[in-house]
Scaffold this active site. Structure first.
Site: not given
Length: 865
Positions: A450, A724
């Site tokens: 990502e 996260e």
């Protein structure tokens, strides 16, 4: 007498001043003591200009504007206290070379090889003695230069990642000292990088910006008589020992294939192949000098432990989750292949690689043989704390392995410390997550497939980012790309640069609002309105778009929204399923950005715009109040996030409503057992909302919570960065089963701003820290806390200590600022000037700070489908 302590140009604080793009760069410096201040510029041609200024910030260039390639020494201060820097412009648009390429067709998808390029040139043909030499270079891909066998510069992954279809940056390399008489050789390593490599998630994309990999390099030398000579370069290429490399996949290096001395003049390159010339005019992207500081190898870390595994691998723990690579020093026979495996965590006794998804993250080195060999991967980067060496020859000795930390070389500007070790570690984790995710642009994570510039993450984190490090340069460049992508998409995409990798591409509140919030936070941090002027069209375009989406009603209640992303009650497979109404979030952000834009327009003298955007903000405020707030102050969704947004964004119609909502917020947080119940939108502001609701103590109870979900739960689990998800690692040591699980995301670390501004009590009270507010809020059983910020006006700091019922506060006010100290016991406000000041008053002992109320809390069930 004053003393100059720091000197910089524009937003390149702590960075290079060679190769700048401005003909008249603004000058800033910090000083201890009063002005006026001497400025002196000694041109390379012998001319000297001098002047005296009274300001220290953003001083207009007081000398003759610089032309392309012009340089000299800038000195600030008198002889005794002077600081000086080399100032030199780049070549502007004066390119007279074309791109050269060893590979114009990407013939397969998968990690491709890197290439070697080589050119010779003869300085005997240059009349006169050489005073200086410069190479101006960039690439479609990533590159590294050598001159006569030695590396040029220390940038990593140059030229970095920009929206390559619109702009690409070049670097200026001073190669004067590397030249020799007669024949010289310049060489280049070249690889795919972001330009045509594998980028993105859900399988990612290849060849996003083109199928070629190419180098653009212009060599110029200037003789002592001031004559500039362009040196033609005839390039040839060969295969490199890097047989495959990708930013996600890792690098495969076979040292047996390295042509020894390939970038020296004694090397025979007769068998090398001629490059293909790609006319520069065929590419529309603007080639510009960088605003951001470069990505570099910042530090090295030795492993804190090493153990031989039953499978023969050697496992290393570096004690810190980083972005970077591993450097090895290996001694083995020719042909031994050592593999370096990377992971952030250990799960069930093995490297936890599942969260990496498609990012293989394995570097491979095959030895040449014949002695010690040192290998550092050039064109890849990993996020890791743990690594395993496969097929290592013999035992590991001290110095054989070290982790190399790689990120943008930002100057640290803030520090925090308290008597609570958990909060100190939390702050450290926030700093590390920012470092690891500022690899040329503000990314979401450094490890998995990502690593993109999510707008929502930096929108909520921008105030913290600008406090912790001098990040203005990085954000300036990123905002330029945002404006380009915005114009192309018709709205601000979810991440910048934008790539089509399957994620919904629609206008989204809190994410698209980065177009307005980030430049405003930059202005407030350093007082520079230029970023507002540069981004003004982008800011207007976003607010106008949202206003149109509301049919000019102010109520944004349609379309795709991420809402309070990663609400801890959301199931792992559906992180957007929040308890908070997503259109409440959208409308609230519409109010906020319209208000910011109205203020921006006023600052820039756009009075008609200021009135228009103020009207849009008023209309959206009324729409929010009508749709989401009852007359008594109840807020739709009745969640901590919904109330926090309404409080912090000042959306209530009356003080009575706000007070009622504040009491309800305290009730909800208490009923939740002082566990986090907010996502991306609510978490950065929840502690501020609790203070607004009248309870600093509740903010401390939330801060100090160690049970899941909380800020300190990851700390209790050994985290060295911000996760996260609150439960990226479950209490049983298993990784969260969600596909989207990272152990290095800075967004939820935005709470560090609260540590600085409220716990320690150090905040800016005016743009650019012209006025500083010292307002500590002791509590939580803390006996002391301190914060320091190296502002653009000098160092501002505070330290408070509690000894029994005596509270002592020591503050430092920058020389170019004023301050106000708010004593927490009496509430008395005291105006202070530059220098150090100490105050003592009575305040409750730390032992009397209230404990968190005990309630029958249980973890909320996930939202029903």
């Amino acid at each position: 007498m004053s003393t100059i302590t720091e000197l910089w140009l524009e937003n390149r604080r702590g960075g290079k001043t060679i190769g700048i793009g401005e003909a008249a760069p603004r000058i800033s410096f910090t000083a201890v003591g009063p002005g006026p201040f001497d400025l002196r510029f000694a041109h390379d041609d012998g001319r000297v200009e001098m002047t005296t200024v009274s300001d220290t910030q953003l001083v207009a260039w007081p000398f003759a504007p610089l032309s392309a390639r012009e340089g000299g020494e800038l000195r600030a201060g008198s002889t005794e206290d002077a600081l000086s820097v080399r100032v030199e412009t780049g070549l502007g648009d004066d390119w007279n070379v074309d791109f050269v390429s060893p590979s114009v067709e990407a013939d397969h998808e998968g990690p491709r090889p890197a290439w070697l390029l080589r050119a010779t040139f003869d300085l005997a043909r240059v009349p006169g003695d050489i005073a200086r030499a410069r190479v101006y270079a960039t690439a479609h891909g990533v590159y590294e230069l050598e001159l006569n066998g030695a590396r040029v510069g220390d940038d990593v992954l140059a030229p970095g990642w920009t929206s390559y279809g619109h702009r690409i940056r070049y670097q200026t390399h001073d190669v004067t000292d590397g030249l020799v008489g007669g024949t010289n050789v310049i060489g280049a390593w070249l690889a795919d990088g972001w330009y045509r490599g594998h980028i993105g998630f859900d399988g990612g994309l290849w060849n996003i910006y083109g199928t070629d990999v190419a180098l653009l390099a212009q060599l110029e030398v200037t003789t002592t008589d001031g004559t500039m000579h362009h040196i033609p370069l005839e390039w040839a290429w060969s295969a490199s020992p890097i047989t495959a490399v990708g930013l996600y996949e890792g690098e495969t290096f076979d040292a047996r294939l390295l042509p020894r001395g390939w970038s020296t003049r004694s090397f025979d390159a007769a068998a090398w192949s001629p490059v293909q010339v790609l006319p520069r005019a065929d590419f529309t992207a603007r080639i510009e000098s960088p605003t951001a500081l470069p990505v570099q190898q910042v530090e090295t870390i030795a492993p804190v432990s090493a153990e031989r595994r039953p499978n023969g691998r050697i496992r290393l723990d570096f004690g810190q989750n980083i972005s970077g690579v591993i450097r090895i020093r290996v001694r083995a026979e020719a042909g031994r292949t050592v593999r370096l495996h990377h992971a952030e965590v250990i799960e069930n006794g093995e490297l936890g690689t599942r969260p990496l998804r498609g990012a293989t993250s394995i570097d491979t080195y095959t030895t040449r043989g014949g002695g010690e060999e040192v290998y550092t991967p050039r064109f890849t980067i990993h996020g890791f704390q743990y690594a395993e060496l496969e097929n290592w020859p013999g035992e590991l000795t001290d110095g054989d392995v070290e982790a190399v930390v790689i990120h943008t070389s930002m100057r640290q500007t803030a520090w925090f410390e308290s008597s609570h070790p958990g909060l100190n570690k939390l702050h450290s984790n926030v700093q590390w997550s920012m470092r690891d995710n500022f690899v040329d642009l503000p990314t979401d994570c450094p490890q998995r497939d990502e690593r993109v510039g999510w707008t929502g993450d930096i929108q909520v984190f921008a105030p913290t980012a600008l406090r912790l490090f001098a990040a203005q340069g990085t954000l300036t460049g990123w905002l330029r790309d945002l404006a380009f992508e915005q114009a192309e998409q018709g709205h601000v995409p979810q991440f910048v640069p934008w790539i089509e990798c399957g994620f919904p591409n629609f206008p989204t509140a809190a994410w698209g609002d980065a177009a307005v919030v980030v430049p405003w936070e930059m202005y407030f941090a350093d007082g520079d309105t230029r970023i507002l002027a540069e981004q003004y069209a982008s800011m207007c375009a976003w607010v106008d778009l949202v206003d149109n989406l509301t049919d000019n009603s102010g109520l944004w209640n349609s379309g795709f929204q991420l809402g309070d992303w990663l609400d801890p009650t959301a199931p792992p497979e559906d992180p957007g399923k929040s308890h908070t109404d997503k259109y409440l979030v959208a409308t609230a952000y519409h109010v906020r950005t319209a208000r910011i834009l109205a203020d921006t327009a006023a600052l820039l003298g756009e009075e008609e715009d200021a009135q228009r955007y103020a009207a849009i903000a008023d209309r959206a405020t009324r729409a929010f109040q009508d749709e989401f707030i009852s007359g008594s102050g109840r807020v739709v969704s009745d969640t901590p996030t919904s109330i926090a947004v309404a409080l912090v964004f000042d959306l209530f119609e009356s003080d009575a409503q706000a007070a009622r909502a504040g009491r309800r917020l305290l009730e909800l947080v208490e009923q939740g057992g002082f566990h986090i119940s907010t996502g991306f939108v609510g978490t950065p502001i929840i502690c501020d909302a609790l203070v607004l609701a009248g309870s600093v103590d509740y903010a401390y109870h939330l801060l100090r919570q160690e049970e899941l979900p909380s800020w300190l739960y990851p700390v209790s689990m050994g985290a060295t960065t911000i996760w996260e998800r609150w439960d990226s690692m479950l209490p049983d040591g298993n990784i969260n089963p969600g596909d989207m699980t990272s152990f290095n995301h800075y967004a939820l670390g935005a709470v560090a701003s609260f540590l600085h501004q409220s716990v320690a009590g150090l905040a800016s009270d005016a743009p650019g820290w012209e006025r500083v507010r010292y307002q500590p809020r002791p509590g939580g059983g803390l006996t002391h806390a301190s914060a320091r910020y190296d502002s653009v006006r000098g160092t501002a700091s505070i330290r408070w200590t509690r000894d029994g019922d005596a509270l002592t506060i020591r503050v430092e006010v920058p020389a170019a600022s004023t301050g106000v100290v708010v004593l927490p016991g009496s509430g008395r406000e005291i105006e202070v000037g530059p220098g150090e000041h100490t105050f003592t008053e009575s305040f409750r002992p730390a032992s009397d700070d209230p404990a968190a109320p005990v309630v029958g809390w249980r973890k909320p069930e996930p939202v029903d489908a």
